[in-house]
Every structure is written in structure tokens, then in C-alpha cells.
Design a protein around this motif. Structure first.
Motif: not given
Length: 511
Positions: A110-116
Motif C-alpha cells: 500500500a502507498d501513502g495515499t492508501a494508508v492515509g
């Protein structure tokens, strides 16, 4: 809720102590061979866990998993909207078990956008308003989930995104808190006290102006709306100084009508209680500053909140009255229930003194915007294409979306008046646009956008309550601006113009 980030594989997550383990499963194949990954692969192959985002499969005491309950949640293609759907569905399902500690893991990278998006969605799904509720016999009246550990393949790679998301959640929940408070728990004075509390955070300062200061500044339009209420108005000025002193700030202007009866143009009794939400624009400004104080980005931001009640006594403004705004323009008040634009126009004029890089006002302004866009997207109005694109992108990134509507000059024809420079309403047709055209008259000296959040700031019915929007959009926009260096591209000669006159010199905390 206490959010934590941890590097975890599916196998390691299975060994974590928790009340519920949530596994977010994307459409990509799983390559791990541990028992839980194999179980997930089998469930997908059998069709028990479709790829469609939001689909769930609940398990009880699966082999070699410490948590007694496991919720498998599909997140489809892993895009922000899909992650949000999957997380909300999973957390809502998990809440039925009354967990205190939850572990949630992405089965794939998962990238940062998904984490956010996962952090924001989990907080949204678990939020409970408690301020005016009695505590239960065990002393609890809020959310049961106390801690959520988010597991990813590499915590270091997404740490910044996680921290920003956690801070944004703090801001969203502050906005929800004040939006949800009833009018007797959220007066202009109490809202100002909440704003002053933000000055405890680094780099944030707060000033509060009262009726005398506002009158001396010439804010006749704002003061006119407040004159029918026993509660004194407050004009809140927040400053976040994260960039150089000569960096032009972004100014956020939030409508702060803490209760709106409609005034002489009285609203229908049905659902009038929801007019406590008419200060959600102001709440979003406070929430954004809460997030800024935690994230500490390299950008300067000013927040302006004109706050009062729109009540109906013998001193209240009447249809046909003419008031003089801070800009000197006179306004014929044809409808006292179109009061939000009357307080915002003076705040927009006040914003000019900061020589801003951009000004964004946020307001629960028109029922017409609800008709146009419902509760999915906020209405966006601006004549600046670059600002429109940046706000739209921030909305998609944060899943706090907006939609641009037109500002053709022809829409302003209905605002003409025989008795003043402008009328405050222009009829039913295109009401959201004509309201924006009214505000545009007071924003000609700077780059400006208007967000009409009347449809998105709160929900009605069984899920009645503030959404905290558009804090996510605003924080995303400001963070991207800080990262891209756009904030450094528009310096001005002074951080703020000197305020003229004795009234401005007295612009300090008003008790």
C-alpha cells in the motif's frame, strides 16, 4: 483513537494480540504461503470474498490466528475510494464485537495515499459524539475501539503519510465535535474559546474581536446579522506561521453562524434543529488549524471566522433593510435567511489586509447546492483555473471531493437593486451560483475560491451528525502547496498590513 503504524506481513499480523484482526485484501494475487494468506486465497477462489470494494467475510477463531475474530475486507483496485469503502465496512462490522484493540493490515503493498485513506476511514467509522450524553454505569459513553494498529509492508516508506493522516483525523474530529454541539453548547463566545485553545499548539496565534471592534472596523453587514441575538458576536483571527514572514499566506474564511433561525424570514420548524450545523465552515477552519499545528508544514495560513447567531427579536434586521459592508458597498437585505453571505463579505474584505496568495471561504451557504450536488461533493466556485485544479485534486486525494460550478457574469443580474449597490438574494434559479456571485463582489483583489458545503457538512436521519468536511480537502490542499513550493512563489511585502485605527489596535482577546 490511538493510531499506530507497524511493519507487518499477514503472517506476523496473525500473531499480533488484538480483539479483531482486519485484513484489507486487494484484487492482486497473494503470493505468501502462511496459513492466513492461504485461507484468504481459498476464500477468494471459492467466491466467498469478491473483489468488489466493501465486501466482507468474517471468521471466528481461524487456525493459527491470535485474534478471536478476523474480518476480511475487499479493497478492490486499492484506489482511495476503494480503500475507504473497504475500511468503513470492516470497522463497522468489527464494532459489533465491542473491541478495544484492533489490528488492520494491508494484505498487499500500500502507498501513502492508501494508508492515509485507511486512517481517515477508520476514524470516521468509529467516531462517536459524547459531549452532551450521560456516561453509562461503567463510565463509558464513547467509541469502544481505543487503539488501532495499521500494518503495512514497510512502515518507514509511508510514515509521513501516516503522520499527516493522523493529524488530519484530529482536525476532522475537532470539526465534528463543534459541529455536533447544540447551540447552547456552541455560542460564538464558546467557539472563540475553542479557537484560543488552538494557540497552545506550536506556531499558532489567535485574536478575538468583539462587537465594538467589529463596529469600528466598519463591518456593518456582519454586525447587522448579529443584532437580533442576545449572544454577542465574535470575529476570530487565527494565524499559523510555518513559512518565512514575507511569504503570502493562504486565508481560510469559515462561516460561523452558531444557530440560524432564518431571522424574520423564519425557517420551517421541521428539522430546524439541524441549523446548529450552520457553523460547520467555521469548524472546518478550526479543524484545519488543529491539523496544521500537529503537522507543522512550511506554509503560512490565516483563518478568519465571523461568528454570531441569526435570531429574531425586535432589533433583528428586516427584509428591505439596507446595510453597509466593510467594503463600503451597500446591501439590500431581501431575505434575512441569506445571512451567511452577509457575514462572509465583511470577512473577505478583512482578508485583503494580509495580501494573500489565495483566499478560500467555506460555508454551509445554500440549499440550492444540496439540490445540485447532494451530499457527495461540495460545490466549488472560482474564476482561477489553477486554484480550481488544486482543490479538485486535493478532494480526490483525500476523498473529500468537490465539483466546480460556473460563475458566468449573467448569473449576477438578479442581484441588482434599486435601493442599494447589491441585493443579498437573486431568486431560486441557480441559487448556489448567485450566492457565489454575491461573494465574488468582495473578492476582486485576490485569488479566491468558495466552497459551498451545505450538502456535505452534515448528515441527516439515523446517521445525523457532522462529517468534519472539508477539513480533509483543505489539509490536503495546503500540504501539497507546501510540498510543491507554491507557497514560496507568492511573497508579499509585509506579512500583514498594519491595522489602522484604535479599533484594530484593540484586536485582542475579548472576554
Amino acid at each position: 483513537m490511538d493510531f499506530q503504524l507497524k511493519t507487518l506481513t499477514v503472517a506476523r499480523a496473525a500473531a499480533e494480540k488484538s480483539d479483531v484482526l482486519i485484513v484489507l485484501v486487494g484484487s492482486a494475487p497473494l503470493t505468501a504461503k502462511d496459513p492466513l494468506s492461504a485461507l484468504i486465497a481459498s476464500a477468494r477462489k471459492a467466491g466467498d470474498l469478491p473483489d468488489k470494494a466493501g465486501k466482507l467475510l468474517s471468521l471466528y477463531h481461524p487456525d493459527e490466528v491470535v485474534a478471536s475474530r478476523v474480518v476480511l475486507a475487499a479493497v478492490g483496485d486499492g484506489k482511495p475510494a476503494s480503500v475507504r469503502s473497504g475500511v468503513i465496512a470492516a470497522v463497522n462490522a468489527a464494532k459489533a464485537y465491542g473491541p478495544k484493540r484492533v489490528v488492520m493490515i494491508f494484505a498487499q503493498e500500500a502507498d501513502g495515499t492508501a494508508v492515509g485513506c485507511a486512517v481517515a476511514a477508520a476514524a470516521d467509522a468509529s467516531y462517536v459524539y459524547t459531549t452532551t450524553k450521560a456516561k453509562t454505569s461503567n463510565g463509558e459513553n464513547g467509541r469502544t475501539i481505543r487503539q488501532l494498529t495499521l500494518g503495512v509492508a514497510d512502515a518507514g516508506a509511508v510514515g509521513r503519510a501516516f503522520d499527516e493522516a493522523r493529524a488530519t483525523v484530529s482536525g476532522i474530529e475537532l470539526a465534528k465535535e463543534w459541529g455536533n454541539r447544540p447551540g447552547n453548547y456552541c455560542t460564538p463566545t464558546l467557539l472563540a474559546e475553542a479557537a484560543k485553545g488552538l494557540s497552545k499548539l506550536p506556531r499558532i496565534k489567535c485574536e478575538v474581536l468583539g462587537p465594538k471592534e467589529v463596529q469600528k472596523l466598519g463591518m456593518g453587514s456582519f454586525a447587522a446579522v448579529a443584532q437580533g441575538s442576545a449572544e454577542p458576536l465574535r470575529f476570530i483571527v487565527l494565524r499559523y506561521q510555518g513559512g518565512p514572514k514575507d511569504q503570502a499566506p493562504v486565508v481560510l474564511v469559515g462561516k460561523g453562524i452558531t444557530f440560524d433561525t432564518g431571522g424574520v424570514s423564519l425557517k420551517p420548524a421541521a428539522e430546524m434543529d439541524e441549523m446548529k450545523f450552520d457553523m460547520c465552515g467555521a469548524a472546518s477552519v478550526l479543524g484545519t488549524f488543529r491539523a496544521l499545528g500537529e503537522i507543522q508544514p512550511a506554509i503560512n495560513v490565516v483563518g478568519l471566522v465571523p461568528s454570531c447567531e441569526n435570531m429574531n427579536d425586535g432589533r433583528a434586521i428586516k427584509p428591505g433593510d439596507v446595510v453597509t459592508s466593510m467594503s463600503g458597498q451597500t446591501i439590500e437585505v431581501l431575505n434575512t435567511d441569506a445571512e451567511g453571505r452577509l457575514i462572509l463579505c465583511d470577512a473577505l474584505t478583512y482578508a485583503k489586509r494580509f495580501e494573500p496568495a489565495a483566499v478560500i471561504d467555506i460555508a454551509t451557504l445554500t440549499g440550492a447546492c444540496v439540490v445540485a450536488l447532494g451530499g457527495v461533493r461540495s460545490g466549488l466556485f472560482t474564476s482561477d483555473d489553477s486554484l480550481a485544479e488544486a482543490l479538485e485534486a486535493a478532494g480526490e486525494q483525500s476523498q473529500d471531493r468537490c465539483w466546480r460550478l460556473p460563475l458566468d457574469d449573467e448569473y449576477a443580474e438578479g442581484l441588482k437593486s434599486n435601493f442599494a449597490d447589491v441585493a443579498n438574494v437573486a431568486g431560486r434559479a441557480g441559487g448556489a451560483i448567485t450566492a457565489a456571485k454575491f461573494l465574488q463582489r468582495f473578492a476582486g483583489d485576490f485569488v479566491w475560491a468558495h466552497l459551498d458545503i451545505a450538502g456535505t457538512a452534515w448528515k441527516s436521519g439515523a446517521a445525523k451528525g457532522s462529517t468534519g468536511r472539508p477539513v480533509g480537502l483543505l489539509v490536503s490542499y495546503l500540504m501539497e502547496r507546501a510540498r510543491s513550493g507554491a507557497a514560496q512563489a507568492a511573497p508579499h511585502k509585509k506579512a500583514a498590513r498594519k491595522e489602522s485605527g484604535a479599533a484594530a489596535r484593540k484586536a485582542r482577546s475579548v472576554q
